[in-house]
Scaffold this active site. Structure first.
Site, PDB file in Angstrom:
ATOM      1  N   ASP A  14       1.237  -1.017  -0.084  1.00 37.12           N
ATOM      2  CA  ASP A  14      -0.259  -0.247   0.132  1.00 37.12           C
ATOM      3  C   ASP A  14       1.209   1.144  -0.258  1.00 37.12           C
ATOM      4  O   ASP A  14       2.083   0.994   0.037  1.00 37.12           O
ATOM      5  CB  ASP A  14      -0.964  -0.078   1.410  1.00 37.12           C
ATOM      6  CG  ASP A  14      -1.757   1.629   1.036  1.00 37.12           C
ATOM      7  OD1 ASP A  14      -2.398   1.758   0.614  1.00 37.12           O
ATOM      8  OD2 ASP A  14      -1.830   1.705   2.172  1.00 37.12           O
ATOM      9  N   SER A  15       0.046   2.178  -0.149  1.00 35.58           N
ATOM     10  CA  SER A  15       1.247   3.497  -0.171  1.00 35.58           C
ATOM     11  C   SER A  15       1.207   4.138   1.428  1.00 35.58           C
ATOM     12  O   SER A  15       2.390   5.302   1.341  1.00 35.58           O
ATOM     13  CB  SER A  15      -0.029   4.721  -0.566  1.00 35.58           C
ATOM     14  OG  SER A  15      -0.785   4.495   0.012  1.00 35.58           O
ATOM     15  N   TYR A  46      -0.228   8.322  -2.303  1.00 41.50           N
ATOM     16  CA  TYR A  46      -0.547   8.258  -4.138  1.00 41.50           C
ATOM     17  C   TYR A  46      -2.179   8.640  -4.143  1.00 41.50           C
ATOM     18  O   TYR A  46      -1.234   9.266  -5.483  1.00 41.50           O
ATOM     19  CB  TYR A  46      -0.640   6.529  -3.657  1.00 41.50           C
ATOM     20  CG  TYR A  46       0.235   6.257  -4.177  1.00 41.50           C
ATOM     21  CD1 TYR A  46       1.645   6.384  -3.377  1.00 41.50           C
ATOM     22  CD2 TYR A  46       0.463   4.804  -4.392  1.00 41.50           C
ATOM     23  CE1 TYR A  46       3.033   5.556  -3.688  1.00 41.50           C
ATOM     24  CE2 TYR A  46       1.492   3.432  -4.136  1.00 41.50           C
ATOM     25  CZ  TYR A  46       2.959   4.059  -4.181  1.00 41.50           C
ATOM     26  OH  TYR A  46       4.038   3.622  -3.768  1.00 41.50           O
ATOM     27  N   GLY A  47      -2.734   9.345  -4.102  1.00 40.71           N
ATOM     28  CA  GLY A  47      -3.976   9.622  -4.038  1.00 40.71           C
ATOM     29  C   GLY A  47      -4.368  10.883  -4.959  1.00 40.71           C
ATOM     30  O   GLY A  47      -5.170  11.134  -5.386  1.00 40.71           O
ATOM     31  N   CYS A  77      -3.631  -0.897  -1.560  1.00 39.52           N
ATOM     32  CA  CYS A  77      -4.106   0.262  -2.388  1.00 39.52           C
ATOM     33  C   CYS A  77      -4.759   0.556  -3.521  1.00 39.52           C
ATOM     34  O   CYS A  77      -4.690   0.210  -4.702  1.00 39.52           O
ATOM     35  CB  CYS A  77      -2.348   1.694  -2.544  1.00 39.52           C
ATOM     36  SG  CYS A  77      -2.699   2.688  -3.145  1.00 39.52           S
ATOM     37  N   GLU A 157      -5.862   9.545   9.017  1.00 40.49           N
ATOM     38  CA  GLU A 157      -4.782   8.965   9.749  1.00 40.49           C
ATOM     39  C   GLU A 157      -4.561   9.969  11.282  1.00 40.49           C
ATOM     40  O   GLU A 157      -4.029   9.519  12.086  1.00 40.49           O
ATOM     41  CB  GLU A 157      -3.112   9.992   8.926  1.00 40.49           C
ATOM     42  CG  GLU A 157      -4.287   8.428   7.875  1.00 40.49           C
ATOM     43  CD  GLU A 157      -2.229   8.677   6.698  1.00 40.49           C
ATOM     44  OE1 GLU A 157      -1.718   9.046   7.123  1.00 40.49           O
ATOM     45  OE2 GLU A 157      -1.781   7.818   6.114  1.00 40.49           O
ATOM     46  N   CYS A 193     -11.446   3.353  -1.008  1.00 38.91           N
ATOM     47  CA  CYS A 193      -9.371   3.858  -0.251  1.00 38.91           C
ATOM     48  C   CYS A 193      -9.943   3.991   0.615  1.00 38.91           C
ATOM     49  O   CYS A 193     -10.634   2.855   1.880  1.00 38.91           O
ATOM     50  CB  CYS A 193      -9.770   5.229  -0.903  1.00 38.91           C
ATOM     51  SG  CYS A 193      -8.528   6.264   0.843  1.00 38.91           S
ATOM     52  N   HIS A 195      -8.397   3.858   3.772  1.00 38.04           N
ATOM     53  CA  HIS A 195      -8.881   4.577   4.804  1.00 38.04           C
ATOM     54  C   HIS A 195     -10.321   4.335   5.040  1.00 38.04           C
ATOM     55  O   HIS A 195     -10.222   5.254   6.411  1.00 38.04           O
ATOM     56  CB  HIS A 195      -7.969   6.205   4.718  1.00 38.04           C
ATOM     57  CG  HIS A 195      -6.799   6.347   4.933  1.00 38.04           C
ATOM     58  ND1 HIS A 195      -5.755   5.888   3.870  1.00 38.04           N
ATOM     59  CD2 HIS A 195      -5.709   6.744   5.667  1.00 38.04           C
ATOM     60  CE1 HIS A 195      -4.403   5.601   4.214  1.00 38.04           C
ATOM     61  NE2 HIS A 195      -4.708   6.426   5.112  1.00 38.04           N
TER      62      HIS A 195
END
Ligand code: DGL
Length: 276
Positions: A14-15, A46-47, A77, A157, A193, A195
């Site tokens: 993943d990123s 990355y998004g 990701c 995050e 996504c 997250h």
């Protein structure tokens, strides 16, 4: 040969830490498997990057995992899956390589009765249209409308996945998106996504009871199980699998933020820092 291959870990990248939500689903379903997780924390997010940069990063990250020895690669990701899955599958064949977009699209088609499907993701994922394309491939009558929700990444995050701020931001993103469907509105919302599952509560409360949230992590884990079993590559069930963590920067932050994404403690000493 098969016996030795089956003993290798499944590579997951993943990123950053977001893919740990996918790793959690993989470990739930496949507790006997070993996993090698790589988060490209030096280059996250990355998004908001171009497709060219994300593809280049994805090939480098996949290469690092492949060199360590893996029996399968999971691109956790969404952004990397959206822009580079075909390239990675071609590059590393015969290694099985799967992303999260196609399993997510499959889950959305199963969840939706009306075919009105809303997708939220990063800017790059939305701009590339990968979810819309994957859903329409499976269900040509679907009405898929997508919106970028980049701020959710920072909220997750920061540990602000629920509460007033998360709900206010969710309202700001979802209301205009849902209005684009007209009177009926969507009946499913794809969390495109890594997250976004962290914001599940806030999203559910804003989306309301008529909208089903679709998280690709579980469907991806089922797809991994299907592929491993089909190839005779599953570990014997009696053992407890291990996870090794790698990141490209900041072991401490990876461990701290990552623990809440994974749902179990990660120690910074157990995170190996590598260069891509
Ligand atoms: N992992 C990314 C994704 O699922 C989100 C974070 C980023 O922008 O890198 O799209």
């Amino acid at each position: 040969m098969k016996a030795r291959l089956s003993e290798l870990p499944v590579g997951v990248f993943d990123s950053g830490v977001g893919g740990l939500t996918v790793l959690a689903a993989l470990r739930d379903l496949l507790p006997a498997e070993d996993f090698l997780y790589l988060g490209d924390t030096a280059r996250v997010p990355y998004g908001t990057k171009s497709a060219e940069s994300v593809s280049r990063y994805a090939v480098q990250a996949a290469g690092a995992l492949v060199r360590r020895g893996i029996k399968m690669l999971v691109v956790a990701c969404n952004t990397a899956s959206a822009v580079s899955i075909d390239c990675l599958q071609e590059c590393y064949q015969p290694l099985p390589v799967i992303g999260v977009v196609r399993p997510g699209a499959k889950a959305a088609c199963c969840a939706s009765a009306s075919g009105n499907i809303a997708v939220i993701a990063t800017e790059s994922t939305v701009n590339g249209g990968a979810y819309k394309c994957a859903i329409e491939n499976l269900r040509p009558d679907a009405n898929v409308i997508s919106a970028p929700c980049q701020l959710f990444v920072s909220l997750a995050e920061e540990g602000w996945g629920s509460g007033d701020i998360a709900e206010a931001v969710a309202r700001r993103y979802l209301e205009p998106l849902f209005q684009r469907f007209g009177e009926d509105g969507p009946d499913s919302l794809v969390l495109g996504c890594t997250h976004f599952p962290v914001l599940q509560q806030a999203l559910e409360s804003v989306a309301g009871p008529n909208v089903r949230l679709v998280d690709s992590a579980k469907t991806t884990a089922q797809e991994v199980e299907r592929i491993l079993c089909g190839a005779g590559l599953c570990r014997e069930k009696e053992r407890q699998g291990r996870v090794n963590f790698m990141a490209t920067d900041c072991a401490g932050r990876f461990a701290k933020v990552g623990s809440s994404f994974l749902g179990e403690a990660i120690s910074a000493e157990d995170v190996e820092i590598i260069d891509l």
